[in-house]
Design a protein around this motif. Sequence first.
Motif, PDB file in Angstrom:
ATOM      1  N   GLU A 127       0.970  -1.244  -0.058  1.00 12.06           N
ATOM      2  CA  GLU A 127      -0.118   0.052  -0.023  1.00 12.06           C
ATOM      3  C   GLU A 127       0.868   1.365  -0.201  1.00 12.06           C
ATOM      4  N   ILE A 128       0.669   2.231  -0.861  1.00 12.61           N
ATOM      5  CA  ILE A 128       1.546   3.379  -1.088  1.00 12.61           C
ATOM      6  C   ILE A 128       0.368   4.694  -1.123  1.00 12.61           C
ATOM      7  N   GLU A 129       0.692   5.697  -0.658  1.00 13.12           N
ATOM      8  CA  GLU A 129       0.214   6.868  -0.705  1.00 13.12           C
ATOM      9  C   GLU A 129       0.459   7.911  -1.795  1.00 13.12           C
ATOM     10  N   GLU A 130      -0.285   8.798  -2.260  1.00 14.55           N
ATOM     11  CA  GLU A 130       0.266   9.636  -3.331  1.00 14.55           C
ATOM     12  C   GLU A 130       1.540  10.315  -2.797  1.00 14.55           C
ATOM     13  N   ILE A 131       1.876  10.709  -1.759  1.00 15.50           N
ATOM     14  CA  ILE A 131       3.017  11.294  -1.413  1.00 15.50           C
ATOM     15  C   ILE A 131       4.414  10.329  -1.795  1.00 15.50           C
ATOM     16  N   ASP A 132       3.971   8.870  -1.762  1.00 18.11           N
ATOM     17  CA  ASP A 132       5.092   8.035  -1.761  1.00 18.11           C
ATOM     18  C   ASP A 132       5.376   7.994  -3.371  1.00 18.11           C
ATOM     19  N   LEU A 133       4.505   7.994  -4.158  1.00 14.17           N
ATOM     20  CA  LEU A 133       4.492   8.065  -5.634  1.00 14.17           C
ATOM     21  C   LEU A 133       5.159   9.411  -5.925  1.00 14.17           C
ATOM     22  N   GLN A 134       5.028  10.451  -5.424  1.00  9.36           N
ATOM     23  CA  GLN A 134       5.416  11.627  -5.735  1.00  9.36           C
ATOM     24  C   GLN A 134       6.969  11.630  -5.533  1.00  9.36           C
ATOM     25  N   ALA A 135       7.287  11.016  -4.373  1.00  7.79           N
ATOM     26  CA  ALA A 135       8.650  11.045  -3.873  1.00  7.79           C
ATOM     27  C   ALA A 135       9.405  10.271  -4.846  1.00  7.79           C
ATOM     28  N   LEU A 136       8.939   9.047  -5.420  1.00  3.50           N
ATOM     29  CA  LEU A 136       9.776   8.466  -6.431  1.00  3.50           C
ATOM     30  C   LEU A 136       9.780   8.930  -7.772  1.00  3.50           C
ATOM     31  N   VAL A 137       8.668   9.873  -8.039  1.00  3.84           N
ATOM     32  CA  VAL A 137       8.748  10.401  -9.756  1.00  3.84           C
ATOM     33  C   VAL A 137       9.797  11.718  -9.425  1.00  3.84           C
ATOM     34  N   GLN A 138       9.807  12.445  -8.482  1.00  7.12           N
ATOM     35  CA  GLN A 138      10.815  13.420  -8.134  1.00  7.12           C
ATOM     36  C   GLN A 138      12.128  12.750  -8.262  1.00  7.12           C
ATOM     37  N   ALA A 139      12.450  11.633  -7.451  1.00 15.41           N
ATOM     38  CA  ALA A 139      13.595  11.119  -7.536  1.00 15.41           C
ATOM     39  C   ALA A 139      14.194  10.714  -8.854  1.00 15.41           C
ATOM     40  N   VAL A 140      13.374  10.342  -9.679  1.00 19.30           N
ATOM     41  CA  VAL A 140      13.541   9.814 -11.163  1.00 19.30           C
ATOM     42  C   VAL A 140      13.783  11.146 -11.810  1.00 19.30           C
ATOM     43  N   ASN A 141      12.915  12.217 -11.783  1.00 19.50           N
ATOM     44  CA  ASN A 141      13.122  13.442 -12.788  1.00 19.50           C
ATOM     45  C   ASN A 141      14.356  14.078 -12.176  1.00 19.50           C
ATOM     46  N   ALA A 142      14.826  14.076 -11.114  1.00 19.25           N
ATOM     47  CA  ALA A 142      15.964  14.506 -10.637  1.00 19.25           C
ATOM     48  C   ALA A 142      17.312  13.929 -10.851  1.00 19.25           C
ATOM     49  N   HIS A 143      17.028  12.693 -11.739  1.00 17.41           N
ATOM     50  CA  HIS A 143      18.063  11.695 -11.980  1.00 17.41           C
ATOM     51  C   HIS A 143      18.881  11.136 -11.106  1.00 17.41           C
ATOM     52  N   ALA A 144      17.969  10.790  -9.943  1.00 14.74           N
ATOM     53  CA  ALA A 144      18.707  10.436  -8.755  1.00 14.74           C
ATOM     54  C   ALA A 144      19.544   9.024  -9.093  1.00 14.74           C
ATOM     55  N   SER A 145      20.445   8.668  -7.833  1.00 12.89           N
ATOM     56  CA  SER A 145      21.132   7.341  -8.305  1.00 12.89           C
ATOM     57  C   SER A 145      20.361   6.115  -8.013  1.00 12.89           C
TER      58      SER A 145
END
Length: 247
Positions: free
Chosen positions: A19-37
């Motif tokens: 189970e994930i919340e919207e904030i969890d998905l947002q964190a993942l998307v932000q990390a991807v968009n920021a080219h996180a490791s």
Amino acid sequence: EHVSSLGRGLVGERRSTVEIEEIDLQALVQAVNAHASYEEIAAIAESWRHEPVSLRFARLADKATYLAKLLGKPAVTVHTETVGIRLDVERWAPFWASLVHAINNAVDHGIERAEIRIAAHKPAAGTLWLTARREGTALVLSLRDDGRGIDWQSLAVRAAAKGMPHQTRTDLVKVMFTDGISTRDHLTVSSGRGVGLAALREVTQALGGNIEVDSETGSGATFLFRFSGASRPTGDRKTTMARPSPA
């Protein structure tokens, strides 16, 4: 128990969903968009193996609003606040099950009827607060209500009748979490048996925690659960929610 056995036959013994919340998905998307490791992105996803405390709080809030309606009390509003904390599902399940007893007490014993609250210059409807936070390596969970507060005098009378120490507030807190002690003279649909808080203390101690209680007459009660050295999952983020009861 019968329903549980049927459910296990359908979905099995182990939790099979995440189970994930919207904030969890947002964190993942932000990390991807920021080219996180890769490691940073993997850590975010790995944290999803644990359950968000906010989901447990939401279920407890639903329980509180349902119970208030069942008891004929005004609708309660439940405020919840977490920092995106996630906890192991199986390890913490007994605690959440026992915390329901404290919710029952807050709504049944604590929150007064509308006319009593108005006479005491309070809003007609009661309020509960559920919070989770980190203090260093410790995890701190709390439940607070704005009800009548704990009846320490009645608790002292019950303790004296059983030959238990009751001279200090510390004594009375111990009495409160003793099996078979209740300030109620009759049973209700949710409380009066004097076993719930004893079970809550037992499961809290089993998790390496302790319970602090703060309450004054007419000013509500706060139960603080402090777990020292609790593991810190990755990705803690602030989430705040107010859940008013349906009319």
